[in-house]
Write an enzyme that holds these catalytic residues in place. Sequence first.
Site, short mmCIF file in Angstrom:
data_model
loop_
_atom_site.label_atom_id
_atom_site.label_comp_id
_atom_site.label_asym_id
_atom_site.label_seq_id
_atom_site.Cartn_x
_atom_site.Cartn_y
_atom_site.Cartn_z
N GLY A 1 0.83 -1.21 0.00
CA GLY A 1 0.00 0.00 0.00
C GLY A 1 0.86 1.25 0.00
N ARG B 1 0.81 -5.13 -5.33
CA ARG B 1 1.01 -6.32 -4.50
C ARG B 1 1.10 -7.47 -5.50
NH1 ARG B 1 -0.71 -4.15 0.69
NH2 ARG B 1 -2.52 -2.82 0.48
N ASP C 1 5.29 -5.09 5.73
CA ASP C 1 5.84 -6.40 6.08
C ASP C 1 5.70 -7.46 4.98
OD1 ASP C 1 4.04 -8.47 6.76
OD2 ASP C 1 4.69 -8.45 8.85
N THR D 1 4.38 2.43 5.56
CA THR D 1 2.98 2.01 5.64
C THR D 1 2.26 2.90 6.63
OG1 THR D 1 1.46 0.32 6.49
CG2 THR D 1 3.72 0.13 7.21
N ASP E 1 0.02 2.08 8.54
CA ASP E 1 -0.48 1.31 9.70
C ASP E 1 0.41 1.39 10.95
OD1 ASP E 1 -2.55 0.56 8.14
OD2 ASP E 1 -1.91 -1.51 7.84
N ASP F 1 2.54 -0.68 11.82
CA ASP F 1 2.41 -2.02 12.40
C ASP F 1 3.72 -2.82 12.34
OD1 ASP F 1 2.44 -2.25 9.66
OD2 ASP F 1 0.83 -3.71 9.54
N ARG G 1 -5.83 -2.81 9.37
CA ARG G 1 -6.33 -4.19 9.30
C ARG G 1 -6.02 -4.97 10.55
NH1 ARG G 1 -4.38 -5.79 3.45
NH2 ARG G 1 -2.65 -4.64 4.30
O1 F6P Z 1 -1.53 -1.54 4.92
C1 F6P Z 1 -2.00 -0.28 4.65
C2 F6P Z 1 -3.48 -0.29 4.39
O2 F6P Z 1 -3.86 1.01 4.09
C3 F6P Z 1 -4.35 -0.88 5.49
O3 F6P Z 1 -4.60 0.03 6.53
C4 F6P Z 1 -5.58 -1.26 4.72
O4 F6P Z 1 -6.27 -2.29 5.36
C5 F6P Z 1 -5.02 -1.75 3.41
O5 F6P Z 1 -3.77 -1.11 3.26
C6 F6P Z 1 -5.89 -1.48 2.21
O6 F6P Z 1 -5.26 -2.03 1.10
P1 F6P Z 1 -5.74 -1.79 -0.41
O7 F6P Z 1 -5.37 -0.39 -0.78
O8 F6P Z 1 -5.00 -2.79 -1.20
O9 F6P Z 1 -7.20 -1.95 -0.40
#
Ligand code: F6P
Length: 328
Positions: free
Chosen positions: A16, A77, A108, A131, A133, A135, A177
């Site tokens: 992300g 991804r 990660d 990120t 998050d 996390d 998440r």
């Molecule tokens: O990991 C970062 C994040 O923004 C999370 O907070 C969220 O759950 C996820 O990515 C959303 O991913 P995508 O943009 O692939 O929907």
Amino acid sequence: MTNEKIKRIGVFTSGGDAPGMNAAIRAVVRTGIYYQKEVFGIMRGYEGMIEGDIVKLGARSVGNIIQRGGTILKTARSKEFRTKEGRLKAYNNLKKEGIDALVAIGGDGSFTGLHYLTEEFGIPAVCIPGTIDNDLTGTDYTIGYDTATNTAVEAIDKIRDTALSHNRLFFIEVMGRNSGYIAVNSGIAGGAAAIIIPEETMSFENLMTLLTAGEGSSKKSNLIVVAEGSKIGGATELAKKVAERSDYFDIKVTVLGHLQRGGSPTYFDRVLASKLGVAAVEGILKGQTDVMVGIRNSKIVYNSFDSIINHVHEIDQESLRIAKILSI
Ligand code: F6P
């Protein structure tokens, strides 16, 4: 710092996007050039590595990006990179371009792929935590988290105005998440009545007790901040369940979603990204590999991927305690 073995460094963003990734790219490119290395940008993360979508970057090609959200290298991804064949294709493309070291900016999931690549082909690699998050263990802050939390606070403040005017109860869902960092800190800063996060076991009954106490004192407007990974349901589900149990509140839901991923990075994220970008390249040139560079108590640290992957960045218990005291 003249590591003669390394001549060409590849940099890419993966997973992300997060505000501040561009500042990190800029720092990596300019630090590489400062040490007389050539730097190449790999487009769309591992996807571009597999397809050979690689461009040479110069000091000027990363000008005017420090203040921009998103990532000029784009991100993805990649499923194919999870396979050994995919990684072999990627490695062959790196070899073709003469890239002999890598800097990845991501979370990660991105590090796991790189860990395999370094193990299988011995290419030196350092990761930069990027990120929203926050996390990742091994760093106090990840790039993008500060900006995303500020965005969430700004949104909560705006919702508060309308919530108070109408005496409404709002469930505000923020990203995360598996991590409650954005929720906890935007909740404290936004004065939330309750904060619901994946790491903590606030039951639905606890939430109802809290809301019923509000009923007793004729309190109608409330802001509840919910991390998307909440174990007792997201904002929409919780709002529905509360409405089924009580008609005291006029309930509304706001899901902030990807709004939190965009925007100009805060000064904090720009400086963090700049420091980590410089440290990633200097680390590689000094022989660091298979590590994530991070910042701990204001000092640069390098931690092995093994100690980062699949480990949790524990939520700060003191913040949770403060949030509870202040929400009475
Ligand atoms: O990991 C970062 C994040 O923004 C999370 O907070 C969220 O759950 C996820 O990515 C959303 O991913 P995508 O943009 O692939 O929907």
